[in-house]
Design an enzyme around this catalytic site. Structure first.
Site, PDB file in Angstrom:
ATOM      1  N   ASP A 120       0.811  -1.212   0.000  1.00  0.00           N
ATOM      2  CA  ASP A 120       0.000   0.000   0.000  1.00  0.00           C
ATOM      3  C   ASP A 120       0.845   1.264   0.000  1.00  0.00           C
ATOM      4  O   ASP A 120       2.031   1.253   0.340  1.00  0.00           O
ATOM      5  CB  ASP A 120      -0.955   0.014   1.194  1.00  0.00           C
ATOM      6  CG  ASP A 120      -0.243  -0.060   2.541  1.00  0.00           C
ATOM      7  OD1 ASP A 120       0.797  -0.752   2.629  1.00  0.00           O
ATOM      8  OD2 ASP A 120      -0.714   0.582   3.509  1.00  0.00           O
ATOM      9  N   GLU A 128       0.309  -1.426   5.688  1.00  0.00           N
ATOM     10  CA  GLU A 128       1.354  -0.908   6.565  1.00  0.00           C
ATOM     11  C   GLU A 128       1.125   0.554   6.924  1.00  0.00           C
ATOM     12  O   GLU A 128       1.396   0.987   8.042  1.00  0.00           O
ATOM     13  CB  GLU A 128       2.723  -1.083   5.896  1.00  0.00           C
ATOM     14  CG  GLU A 128       3.912  -0.794   6.795  1.00  0.00           C
ATOM     15  CD  GLU A 128       4.339   0.674   6.836  1.00  0.00           C
ATOM     16  OE1 GLU A 128       5.145   1.028   7.706  1.00  0.00           O
ATOM     17  OE2 GLU A 128       3.843   1.438   5.982  1.00  0.00           O
TER      18      GLU A 128
END
Length: 491
Positions: free
Chosen positions: A128, A195
């Site tokens: 991400d 994350e």
């Protein structure tokens, strides 16, 4: 006259003893237990097509795996696109490794080793990226999700954090698999899906691997880089994160009767809250020369020599001076104490209404020698008997344990990093942010945080910022580093 002479002689004797002690300690000073990796026989990186790799990073940057604070805003189809793209782009890797897609879209790849007695390794990079701040798109030299290849770099959100690492790992694995590499030691690649908003994916992956009995030799994740203009030495240093600070957000609440703003009492909920926040921030945690931050300074000072080495070698005398210098910059001070940062305030929903409840959120990054209990105790002591309440926004993440700087895993990482930078100083580093790597601590002997990108201090500002880009030179270094590290440690 005789007394004066005796006093003078006594003073000179004290000075001589101090000077002698300083000189001896300076001459003999060296950081302890920091291995240089020179005893590692390093495998060569296999050949690969750099132009194709650069095009692949460009393609990955165009896939909008954006993590929003509210997961409901995420376009989950983008993660599916990324997974399909990885499978199509790296066929040899997908033949050599099994792939598990967790329900939350976190990825676990496993390349089984031929020797089950050897502990595996874990390499990590998350999928991400953070959003581009609304209204700043026009400030980018190239569109943030176009993956533009220009000026010897790939431009776009996530090219550095962390798709550069993700694509670099797959390029390295594809090159190794394509040339017939067979690992003796098992290899896991874990790629979290979130994350940037907490890392629940990595935590789920760690729980799964723990249930399967995995115990890794080391884990490598993002978190630090090679700086070209490192403070203290003003030159290149390979800074390898051996620990990361804890994370906690404290909610401070001041309750009050409320009412109309035309008839305010002497003390409102807002003023009570303001006094409490000021009391907390004006009682900072002290600077302490200990932990990974101190180890980093010792390594750099030893290389620098001169008065810098003298001061660090004789902290019994120069500690106050060192703390003042290190504390002068927020970026350097953060490595030496628990930081306190008020970030959000909330009161009345209307300008002429006194709130019945006013709240503040204070974010703490907790030094390795503190715990969340210390934070709570310090906040309560700072406000005294002020009528406020405390609670955690969510359970705190305690600081990670500090990984070894002399273990086999450390030596592998150092040796692979120094291949492209033989003259750089190697130093441990405290990561002041948070990484997915912290979740692997229960299943890994050591966790290291390092990406072999060559940055200046100024260039680090682009991470999460405007004009994020990965230079082709740094990207090539990353692929070579990952290939060498995997081939050496698992071969």
């Amino acid at each position: 006259m005789g007394k004066r002479r005796n006093v003078l002689c006594g003073g000179l004797a004290v000075v001589a003893v101090v000077a002698g002690t300083v000189a001896v300690r300076t001459a003999s000073f060296a950081p302890t237990d920091i291995a240089d990796g020179t005893d590692i026989r390093l495998a060569a990186a296999p050949p690969y097509d750099l132009s194709a790799a650069v095009a692949n990073l460009s393609a990955a940057a165009q896939i909008r795996t954006i993590s929003h604070q509210d997961p409901a805003d995420d376009e989950v189809v983008e993660w599916d696109r990324l997974h399909a793209w990885l499978a199509a782009t790296y066929p040899d890797t997908h033949r050599a490794m099994t792939r598990t897609i967790l329900p939350n879209r976190t990825l676990i790849y496993h390349w089984q080793g031929s020797d089950a007695s050897l502990a595996p390794i874990i390499v990590m990079a998350h999928q991400d990226v953070v959003p581009v701040t609304e209204g700043t798109e026009r400030d980018w030299k190239y569109p943030p999700f176009a993956g533009t290849i220009a000026e010897q770099a790939v431009w776009g959100r996530g090219t550095v954090d962390d798709k550069g690492s993700l694509v670099g790992l797959f390029e390295a694995l594809e090159a190794l698999a394509g040339q017939g590499f067979q690992p003796k030691r098992g290899i896991y690649l874990v790629s979290g899906h979130d994350e940037e908003v907490g890392g629940s994916g990595a935590a789920a992956a760690a729980a799964k691997l723990k249930a399967e009995g995995v115990r890794a030799l080391f884990t490598l994740d993002e978190g630090s880089v090679e700086l070209r203009d490192t403070p203290v030495i003003n030159g290149p240093a390979i800074l390898i994160g051996v620990a990361e600070k804890g994370y906690a957000t404290l909610k401070v609440t001041a309750n009050a009767p409320g009412g109309h703003s035309s008839m305010p009492p002497a003390e409102t909920g807002v003023t009570t809250l303001a006094r409490a926040v000021l009391a907390i921030t004006e009682s900072p945690f002290p600077m302490e020369m200990r932990g990974p931050g101190a180890a980093m300074v010792e390594s750099l000072a030893t290389h620098k020599g001169g008065t810098t080495k003298m001061a660090v070698a004789n902290q019994w005398l120069f500690a106050p001076l060192l703390k003042r210098q290190l504390g002068a910059s927020p970026s350097s001070a953060a490595a030496f104490h628990t930081t306190i940062a008020p970030t959000m305030l909330e009161g009345s929903p209307k300008e002429n209404v006194l709130p019945q409840s006013a709240t503040a959120l204070i974010n703490y990054r907790i030094a390795p020698w503190n715990r969340s209990a210390d934070v709570m105790a310090a906040a309560k002591a700072a406000v005294g008997d002020a009528p406020v309440e405390f609670s955690w926004v969510k359970p705190p993440n305690e600081p990670s344990r500090v990984s070894s700087t002399s273990s086999q895993g450390w030596k592998y990482v150092v040796a692979a990093a120094r291949a492209d930078a033989p003259d750089a100083v190697v130093a441990p580093f405290l990561v002041v942010g948070a990484t997915d790597g912290r979740s692997m601590a229960p299943i890994s002997e050591d966790v290291y945080r390092f990406m072999p990108m060559h940055f200046s201090l100024k260039e680090t500002a682009m991470i999460h910022g405007t004009n994020e880009h990965m230079t082709i030179d740094s990207f090539k270094r990353m692929i070579d580093f990952y290939a060498r590290l995997i081939a050496t440690s698992a071969g």
